[in-house]
Scaffold this active site. Structure first.
Site, PDB file in Angstrom:
ATOM      1  CB  ALA A  11      -0.780   0.073   1.333  1.00 17.15           C
ATOM      2  N   GLY A  13       5.026   3.140  -0.246  1.00 16.04           N
ATOM      3  CA  GLY A  13       6.760   3.655   0.279  1.00 16.04           C
ATOM      4  C   GLY A  13       7.271   2.121  -1.255  1.00 16.04           C
ATOM      5  CB  ILE A  14       9.919  -0.506  -1.103  1.00  5.49           C
ATOM      6  CG1 ILE A  14      10.984   0.443  -0.852  1.00  5.49           C
ATOM      7  CG2 ILE A  14      10.496  -1.740  -1.873  1.00  5.49           C
ATOM      8  CD1 ILE A  14      12.778   0.212   0.412  1.00  5.49           C
ATOM      9  CG  ASP A  33       0.009  -2.638   3.297  1.00  2.00           C
ATOM     10  OD1 ASP A  33       0.665  -2.225   4.848  1.00  2.00           O
ATOM     11  OD2 ASP A  33       0.912  -1.914   2.519  1.00  2.00           O
ATOM     12  CG  LEU A  43       2.353  -9.812   7.518  1.00  6.08           C
ATOM     13  CD1 LEU A  43       3.681  -9.181   6.219  1.00  6.08           C
ATOM     14  CD2 LEU A  43       1.707 -11.305   7.247  1.00  6.08           C
ATOM     15  CB  SER A 112      17.258  -1.490   6.565  1.00  5.93           C
ATOM     16  OG  SER A 112      17.858  -0.888   6.908  1.00  5.93           O
ATOM     17  CE1 TYR A 154      13.669  -0.510   9.342  1.00  8.61           C
ATOM     18  CE2 TYR A 154      15.633   0.095   9.674  1.00  8.61           C
ATOM     19  CZ  TYR A 154      14.851  -0.996   8.809  1.00  8.61           C
ATOM     20  OH  TYR A 154      14.849  -0.377   7.723  1.00  8.61           O
ATOM     21  CE  LYS A 158      13.975  -4.306   7.387  1.00  2.00           C
ATOM     22  NZ  LYS A 158      13.195  -4.666   6.917  1.00  2.00           N
TER      23      LYS A 158
END
Length: 260
Positions: A11, A13-14, A33, A43, A112, A154, A158
């Site tokens: 929905a 961004g990337i 999404d 999720l 990332s 974060y 990642k």
């Protein structure tokens, strides 16, 4: 030839840019999404992950050609761990049986360049070798700490995802089944997730210093979408377990020769 792609985080961004690109190329995209998507699923929860698999199985008719696990959060809280690691892993593992129906199956996740930063080792170990309960408890501890501690969430999630990709890609479930499994690791991309940085000059300068991007600087999500589209195309038959840094040079600047 038209293929069927599943894109999480479709929905914005990337994920949105990737969905649009694949649609332009004539493919069928099943977007998922939290909202504004063909399949709505959360999720961050076990039930939401199960719902995603069930709905994709139903909508696709039981087979897909590629899975693009793009959905993610960048907030300094435990939900980021739930979505970025457990949600991504559940997406890839849960939809892998559907890929077996394709003559050219592909799978990719979004990590990332933040995975390059020092992690919280306790959280990292829990993610890779412990239980979700242990990992979420540690994430909650970091969230409750000061800004320096919560900022580790974060990048640690990642890094764990990148390691999971490396561990799983050469296995019987993936490589021996002819499913290339890889990840991309973007630098700073202009998305709703980074809007707060772009709108504040001081924050933007601080991030630019932390994330050196000598090649053309911050960029639009279409750049990542193009790479994701190729990685999940029939042309990519031999990349296995690669974490591809599309970061304007951050990896090269920060790690230099250590990669060798």
């Amino acid at each position: 030839m038209s293929r069927t792609y599943v894109v999480t985080g479709a929905a914005s961004g990337i994920g949105k840019s990737t969905s649009e690109l694949l649609t332009e190329q004539g493919h069928r995209v099943i977007g998922t999404d939290l909202r504004d998507a063909e399949i709505v699923a959360d999720l961050s929860t076990a039930s939401g992950r199960e719902q995603l698999v069930e709905e994709v199985t139903r909508v696709s008719g039981g087979g897909v050609d590629a899975v693009l696990a793009v959905a993610g959060l960048a907030t300094p809280n435990a939900a980021t761990v739930a979505v970025n690691f457990y949600g991504t892993v559940a997406t890839l593992e849960g939809l892998r049986p559907l890929l077996l129906r394709s003559p050219s199956p592909r799978a990719v996740a979004v990590s990332s360049m933040a995975a390059l930063f020092p992690p919280d080792e306790t959280l990292l170990n829990a993610l890779l070798d412990g239980s979700e309960t242990e990992a979420m408890a540690r994430a909650a501890e970091l969230e409750a700490g000061d800004a320096q501690r919560s900022s580790l969430i974060y990048g640690t999630a990642k890094r764990a995802l990148s390691r999971w990709i490396r561990r799983q890609a050469p296995t019987a479930e993936w490589a021996d089944a002819s499913i290339p499994l890889n990840a991309v690791a973007p630098g700073v991309v202009y998305t709703p997730m980074t809007a707060y940085i772009m709108s504040d000059a001081a924050a933007r300068s601080q991030v630019a210093a932390m994330v050196p991007m000598p090649l053309n600087g911050f960029f639009e999500p279409r750049g990542v979408a193009t790479l994701l589209a190729w990685l999940t195309s029939e042309d990519n038959a031999h990349l296995c377990g690669q974490i591809i840094y599309i970061d304007g040079g951050s990896d090269a600047v920060l790690r230099g020769d250590t990669v060798f």
